[in-house]
Motif scaffolding. Structure first.
Motif, short mmCIF file in Angstrom:
data_model
loop_
_atom_site.label_atom_id
_atom_site.label_comp_id
_atom_site.label_asym_id
_atom_site.label_seq_id
_atom_site.Cartn_x
_atom_site.Cartn_y
_atom_site.Cartn_z
N LYS A 32 0.84 -1.20 0.00
CA LYS A 32 0.00 0.00 0.00
C LYS A 32 0.87 1.25 0.00
O LYS A 32 0.60 2.22 -0.72
CB LYS A 32 -0.93 0.00 1.22
N ARG A 33 1.92 1.22 0.80
CA ARG A 33 2.83 2.38 0.84
C ARG A 33 3.56 2.53 -0.49
O ARG A 33 3.76 3.66 -0.97
CB ARG A 33 3.85 2.20 1.98
N ILE A 34 3.96 1.42 -1.10
CA ILE A 34 4.61 1.49 -2.40
C ILE A 34 3.68 2.12 -3.43
O ILE A 34 4.10 2.96 -4.24
CB ILE A 34 5.07 0.10 -2.85
N MET A 35 2.42 1.73 -3.42
CA MET A 35 1.47 2.29 -4.38
C MET A 35 1.31 3.80 -4.19
O MET A 35 1.22 4.55 -5.17
CB MET A 35 0.12 1.59 -4.25
N ASP A 36 1.29 4.25 -2.96
CA ASP A 36 1.24 5.70 -2.70
C ASP A 36 2.53 6.36 -3.19
O ASP A 36 2.50 7.44 -3.79
CB ASP A 36 1.05 5.97 -1.21
N TRP A 37 3.65 5.71 -2.93
CA TRP A 37 4.95 6.26 -3.31
C TRP A 37 5.10 6.39 -4.81
O TRP A 37 5.72 7.34 -5.31
CB TRP A 37 6.04 5.36 -2.72
N VAL A 38 4.53 5.46 -5.55
CA VAL A 38 4.59 5.53 -7.02
C VAL A 38 4.01 6.86 -7.51
O VAL A 38 4.49 7.43 -8.49
CB VAL A 38 3.85 4.33 -7.66
N GLY A 39 3.01 7.36 -6.82
CA GLY A 39 2.38 8.62 -7.21
C GLY A 39 3.11 9.86 -6.72
O GLY A 39 2.76 10.98 -7.11
#
Length: 258
Positions: free
Chosen positions: A239-246
């Motif tokens: 979930k944190r990675i997905m936020d970080w991608v943005g």
């Protein structure tokens, strides 16, 4: 192969390329399935494409929002032809697409570290199963779900580690377990956020050569099984990675002219 985890979703899909770096591994289908399960739980709008980089398959970076360099079954210190091709892909990627988001997992973590100048060494004691990882202060900031405890837990399966932090990277955890580069574009994990217990059990046989387990030592096997089955933070990490991608890069580097 592209997996549309939720083709009917109205969300804008995140396009993820996963490089499977294992050489002639019979477990590649199960490893691929573990990514599908993990990302399906936290990013049902994602599109996953898998590439067998050990066979010379690489993604076109412009077609993806995130490129994942996964684990492998070879020594990250090796300089075999296919390993050097992966090194060349990484160097081309970071120079031509300096703002592209990249995640390294296990062998990917070690290989990215090696490409950026760090040494890989043998561990005194290999790690297997879910392990608690102590975060640095920067890590507490980066992973808000673990800010209070300062600990994340991930499946581990490795007998080598990065000896020191690569240049232009910041440690988000102690013991060279998690790195983030200064451009906010490369994030690496020694552990496996994509692995669940089902996938971790595939390599239980490594315990006999790594730890000298006796095949009939029921107590040792039970303890390892309990460690593998322990609750972990894989979903929270993704979930944190997905936020970080943005998140934007820090625009520290200019792309190389084509």
């Amino acid at each position: 192969m592209i997996h549309h985890l939720s083709p009917d979703s109205d969300d804008v899909p995140v396009r993820i390329a996963v490089c499977l770096n294992s050489y002639n591994s019979r477990f590649l289908p199960q490893i691929q399935a573990s990514y599908v399960r993990a990302l399906g739980r936290v990013a049902p709008y994602a599109q996953l494409a898998f590439f067998e980089s050990a066979k010379g398959e690489f993604p076109e970076p412009s077609q993806f929002d995130l490129i994942v360099l996964g684990g492998a079954n070879v020594d990250a210190r090796a300089s075999w032809d296919f390993v050097l091709k992966i090194h060349r892909f990484i160097r081309t990627l970071v120079t031509t697409y300096p703002d592209k988001k990249v995640v390294g997992i296990c062998w990917g973590h070690q290989t990215l570290s090696r490409v950026f100048g760090a040494e890989i060494v043998n561990m005194d004691v290999p790690e297997m199963g879910v392990t608690s990882i102590n975060l640095t202060e920067e890590g507490r900031k980066f992973f808000p779900h673990a800010a209070a405890t300062g600990v994340v837990r991930l499946q581990q399966h490795h007998r080598r580690e990065v000896a020191a932090v690569p240049a232009r990277f910041t440690p988000l955890a102690q013991g060279s377990q998690i790195f983030l580069n200064d451009n906010n574009t490369i994030l690496t994990f020694q552990g496996h956020p994509e692995k669940d217990a089902q996938t971790a059990r595939l390599r239980l046989h490594d315990t006999q050569r790594w730890f000298g387990f006796d095949a009939v030592d029921e107590k040792a096997w039970a303890a390892l099984e309990a460690q593998i089955a322990t609750e972990h933070d894989g979903d929270a990490i993704w979930k944190r990675i997905m936020d970080w991608v943005g998140e934007p890069s820090k625009r520290l580097y200019a792309p190389v002219s084509k």
